[in-house]
Write an enzyme that holds these catalytic residues in place. Structure first.
Site, PDB file in Angstrom:
ATOM      1  N   ARG A 236      21.996   9.564  15.476  1.00  0.00           N
ATOM      2  CA  ARG A 236      20.990   9.984  16.451  1.00  0.00           C
ATOM      3  C   ARG A 236      19.741  10.357  15.664  1.00  0.00           C
ATOM      4  O   ARG A 236      19.838  10.980  14.600  1.00  0.00           O
ATOM      5  CB  ARG A 236      21.462  11.209  17.254  1.00  0.00           C
ATOM      6  CG  ARG A 236      22.477  10.926  18.341  1.00  0.00           C
ATOM      7  CD  ARG A 236      21.918  10.132  19.521  1.00  0.00           C
ATOM      8  NE  ARG A 236      22.912   9.877  20.553  1.00  0.00           N
ATOM      9  CZ  ARG A 236      23.690   8.797  20.623  1.00  0.00           C
ATOM     10  NH1 ARG A 236      23.614   7.849  19.700  1.00  0.00           N
ATOM     11  NH2 ARG A 236      24.552   8.655  21.618  1.00  0.00           N
ATOM     12  N   GLU A 265      13.341   8.759  21.397  1.00  0.00           N
ATOM     13  CA  GLU A 265      13.468   7.422  21.995  1.00  0.00           C
ATOM     14  C   GLU A 265      12.959   7.393  23.425  1.00  0.00           C
ATOM     15  O   GLU A 265      13.209   8.349  24.149  1.00  0.00           O
ATOM     16  CB  GLU A 265      14.947   6.998  21.980  1.00  0.00           C
ATOM     17  CG  GLU A 265      15.390   6.616  20.613  1.00  0.00           C
ATOM     18  CD  GLU A 265      16.873   6.257  20.545  1.00  0.00           C
ATOM     19  OE1 GLU A 265      17.455   5.839  21.559  1.00  0.00           O
ATOM     20  OE2 GLU A 265      17.431   6.411  19.464  1.00  0.00           O
ATOM     21  N   HIS A 283      18.124   0.605  19.081  1.00  0.00           N
ATOM     22  CA  HIS A 283      19.377   1.299  19.432  1.00  0.00           C
ATOM     23  C   HIS A 283      20.432   0.309  19.958  1.00  0.00           C
ATOM     24  O   HIS A 283      20.824   0.358  21.119  1.00  0.00           O
ATOM     25  CB  HIS A 283      19.110   2.420  20.461  1.00  0.00           C
ATOM     26  CG  HIS A 283      20.202   3.451  20.490  1.00  0.00           C
ATOM     27  ND1 HIS A 283      19.990   4.767  20.853  1.00  0.00           N
ATOM     28  CD2 HIS A 283      21.526   3.361  20.209  1.00  0.00           C
ATOM     29  CE1 HIS A 283      21.130   5.436  20.795  1.00  0.00           C
ATOM     30  NE2 HIS A 283      22.080   4.595  20.403  1.00  0.00           N
TER      31      HIS A 283
HETATM   32  P1  NAP Z   1      33.432  10.960  15.495  1.00  0.00           P
HETATM   33  O1  NAP Z   1      34.655  10.148  15.264  1.00  0.00           O
HETATM   34  O2  NAP Z   1      33.525  12.198  16.306  1.00  0.00           O
HETATM   35  O3  NAP Z   1      32.805  11.287  14.057  1.00  0.00           O
HETATM   36  C1  NAP Z   1      31.828  12.234  13.843  1.00  0.00           C
HETATM   37  C2  NAP Z   1      32.091  12.905  12.520  1.00  0.00           C
HETATM   38  O4  NAP Z   1      31.024  13.823  12.244  1.00  0.00           O
HETATM   39  C3  NAP Z   1      33.397  13.718  12.518  1.00  0.00           C
HETATM   40  O5  NAP Z   1      34.132  13.390  11.377  1.00  0.00           O
HETATM   41  C4  NAP Z   1      32.900  15.156  12.483  1.00  0.00           C
HETATM   42  O6  NAP Z   1      33.722  16.017  11.745  1.00  0.00           O
HETATM   43  C5  NAP Z   1      31.599  15.018  11.757  1.00  0.00           C
HETATM   44  N1  NAP Z   1      30.747  16.180  12.019  1.00  0.00           N
HETATM   45  C6  NAP Z   1      30.434  16.735  13.211  1.00  0.00           C
HETATM   46  N2  NAP Z   1      29.613  17.771  13.041  1.00  0.00           N
HETATM   47  C7  NAP Z   1      29.417  17.897  11.724  1.00  0.00           C
HETATM   48  C8  NAP Z   1      28.668  18.789  10.918  1.00  0.00           C
HETATM   49  N3  NAP Z   1      27.965  19.792  11.466  1.00  0.00           N
HETATM   50  N4  NAP Z   1      28.680  18.623   9.584  1.00  0.00           N
HETATM   51  C9  NAP Z   1      29.417  17.627   9.025  1.00  0.00           C
HETATM   52  N5  NAP Z   1      30.147  16.754   9.728  1.00  0.00           N
HETATM   53  C10 NAP Z   1      30.139  16.878  11.062  1.00  0.00           C
HETATM   54  O7  NAP Z   1      32.305  10.075  16.197  1.00  0.00           O
HETATM   55  P2  NAP Z   1      32.031   8.513  16.033  1.00  0.00           P
HETATM   56  O8  NAP Z   1      32.752   7.774  17.092  1.00  0.00           O
HETATM   57  O9  NAP Z   1      32.227   8.116  14.615  1.00  0.00           O
HETATM   58  O10 NAP Z   1      30.470   8.488  16.417  1.00  0.00           O
HETATM   59  C11 NAP Z   1      29.527   9.210  15.640  1.00  0.00           C
HETATM   60  C12 NAP Z   1      28.183   9.223  16.295  1.00  0.00           C
HETATM   61  O11 NAP Z   1      27.558   7.950  16.158  1.00  0.00           O
HETATM   62  C13 NAP Z   1      28.170   9.456  17.803  1.00  0.00           C
HETATM   63  O12 NAP Z   1      28.222  10.835  18.120  1.00  0.00           O
HETATM   64  C14 NAP Z   1      26.873   8.823  18.253  1.00  0.00           C
HETATM   65  O13 NAP Z   1      25.843   9.775  18.278  1.00  0.00           O
HETATM   66  C15 NAP Z   1      26.579   7.785  17.169  1.00  0.00           C
HETATM   67  N6  NAP Z   1      26.687   6.403  17.684  1.00  0.00           N
HETATM   68  C16 NAP Z   1      25.582   5.630  17.690  1.00  0.00           C
HETATM   69  C17 NAP Z   1      25.668   4.322  18.102  1.00  0.00           C
HETATM   70  C18 NAP Z   1      24.473   3.428  18.131  1.00  0.00           C
HETATM   71  O14 NAP Z   1      24.343   2.621  19.029  1.00  0.00           O
HETATM   72  N7  NAP Z   1      23.580   3.518  17.167  1.00  0.00           N
HETATM   73  C19 NAP Z   1      26.898   3.798  18.555  1.00  0.00           C
HETATM   74  C20 NAP Z   1      27.998   4.627  18.528  1.00  0.00           C
HETATM   75  C21 NAP Z   1      27.883   5.932  18.082  1.00  0.00           C
HETATM   76  P3  NAP Z   1      35.085  16.656  12.268  1.00  0.00           P
HETATM   77  O15 NAP Z   1      36.115  15.791  11.614  1.00  0.00           O
HETATM   78  O16 NAP Z   1      35.064  18.042  11.773  1.00  0.00           O
HETATM   79  O17 NAP Z   1      35.046  16.555  13.770  1.00  0.00           O
HETATM   80  C1  GLV Z   2      25.553   5.015  21.256  1.00  0.00           C
HETATM   81  O1  GLV Z   2      24.598   5.451  20.698  1.00  0.00           O
HETATM   82  C2  GLV Z   2      26.713   5.789  21.595  1.00  0.00           C
HETATM   83  O2  GLV Z   2      26.708   7.004  21.356  1.00  0.00           O
HETATM   84  O3  GLV Z   2      27.653   5.197  22.132  1.00  0.00           O
END
Ligand code: NAP
Ligand code: GLV
Ligand code: GLV
Length: 317
Positions: A236, A265, A283
């Site tokens: 983000r 955005e 995005h």
């Molecule tokens: P996820 O599995 O929940 O992974 C997020 C990771 O970040 C977890 O390991 C979490 O740690 C860690 N985290 C959270 N807060 C933290 C902090 N303060 N300091 C250090 N680490 C921290 O989520 P995901 O499915 O991988 O997705 C991640 C993010 O990608 C989403 O939230 C979204 O915003 C973004 N995203 C973007 C797109 C796009 O289109 N560009 C697509 C999909 C996702 P813990 O293990 O402690 O929970």
């Molecule tokens: C995309 O940014 C998502 O969070 O799925």
């Protein structure tokens, strides 16, 4: 009275087709995202809302929707929703984790490769008929193989990005809130944030946006990066202090950056648009036909389950 489901923007048909005919389903008919007043208007009588990451579902939206039982976000990130307030109102908030992990990791890698090897610049150059034959010094970029990749946020997507790095024989450093699991020991090395920033050639962000992660990378942290380093953000925009990053990119204090997300955005500062050492995407992390279809199915199933009083596939509260 039938249950009402409101869908704030047309999503792949496979998801819409799952919504039972016994429900009253309305889909935003326009080819654009809704304004806040329109979201409020259409959510008034809704039992479930299937919404986008661009729809701000805050107190005022929730307060004007007395029947609402489910907010089903068509995204994994849910920083657009006031989850705490929804929870206090007994509303279940759902998202689409997992199904978009690999596509988003692929896109982070597309940005790594594009920035390192000047792919977009080279395409523009070639289309401008500037290619006059092979040249020793044309479009020299940076190698990716054997380098160090720093991943901030080692969740589903962060780990998928790390797995791909194995094929490039990279050293992978990771920074995460919770400790590393034993099975990940061979995949990445756990370090503190400062070490990661100082030692990585590529830094890729995979954290959710929360109060804690807002501007996690400010000017001070960005300056810890190598001058030759490249920052990739598919998480983000507001995880990084965007104005500070733009300043450092302008000064070539950081070599380059790949953006899929922005702080405000869809606004992108003019100065960022003018930089040569960046790749800017709209995005599209999860934007493959297969993944968006799976997300639509998951978002629909989540909403249906909550309405039927069943456990959804993915709830965040
Ligand atoms: P996820 O599995 O929940 O992974 C997020 C990771 O970040 C977890 O390991 C979490 O740690 C860690 N985290 C959270 N807060 C933290 C902090 N303060 N300091 C250090 N680490 C921290 O989520 P995901 O499915 O991988 O997705 C991640 C993010 O990608 C989403 O939230 C979204 O915003 C973004 N995203 C973007 C797109 C796009 O289109 N560009 C697509 C999909 C996702 P813990 O293990 O402690 O929970
Ligand atoms: C995309 O940014 C998502 O969070 O799925
Ligand atoms: C390049 O095309 C080479 O053959 O080295």
């Amino acid at each position: 009275m039938p249950y009402n489901i409101y869908v704030t923007r047309k999503i792949p048909q496979a998801g819409l087709d799952l919504l039972p005919p016994t429900f009253s389903v309305s889909v935003n008919p326009f080819d654009r995202n809704l304004r806040r007043s329109e979201i409020i208007e259409h959510t008034k009588d809704a039992d479930a809302l299937i919404c986008l990451l661009t729809d701000v579902i805050d107190r005022s939206v929730i307060d004007s929707a007395p029947r609402l039982k489910c907010i089903s976000n068509y995204a994994v990130g849910y920083n657009n929703i006031d989850v705490e307030y929804a929870t206090s109102k007994g509303i279940v908030v759902c998202n689409t984790p997992g199904v978009l992990t690999e596509s988003t990791a692929d896109l982070a890698w597309a940005l790594i490769m594009s920035c390192a090897r000047r792919i977009v610049e080279s395409d523009v150059y070639t289309r401008a008929s500037l290619f006059k034959g092979w040249e020793p010094m044309l479009m020299l970029g940076q190698d990716v193989y054997n380098k160090t990749l720093g991943i901030i946020g080692m969740g589903r997507i962060g780990r998928a990005v790390a797995r791909r790095a194995k094929g490039f024989n990279m050293k992978v450093l990771g920074y995460n809130r919770s400790p590393q699991k034993a099975e990940d020991k061979d995949l990445w090395e756990q370090v503190d944030l400062h070490t990661l920033l100082q030692e990585s050639d590529f830094v890729s962000l995979h954290l959710p946006l929360t109060d804690e992660t807002h501007h996690l990378l400010g000017e001070k942290e960005l300056k810890m990066m190598k001058r030759s380093a490249i920052l990739i953000n598919t998480a983000r925009g507001a995880v990084v202090d965007e104005p500070a990053l733009i300043r450092l990119l302008k000064q070539e204090r950081i070599a380059g950056a790949g953006f899929d997300v922005y702080e405000q955005e869809p606004f992108i500062p003019k100065e960022l648009m003018e930089l040569k050492n960046v790749v800017l995407l709209p995005h599209i992390g999860s934007a493959s036909i297969e993944t968006r279809t799976e997300m639509a199915v998951m978002a629909a199933k989540n909403a249906i389950a909550v309405i039927k009083g069943q456990e959804p596939l993915a709830r965040v509260n």
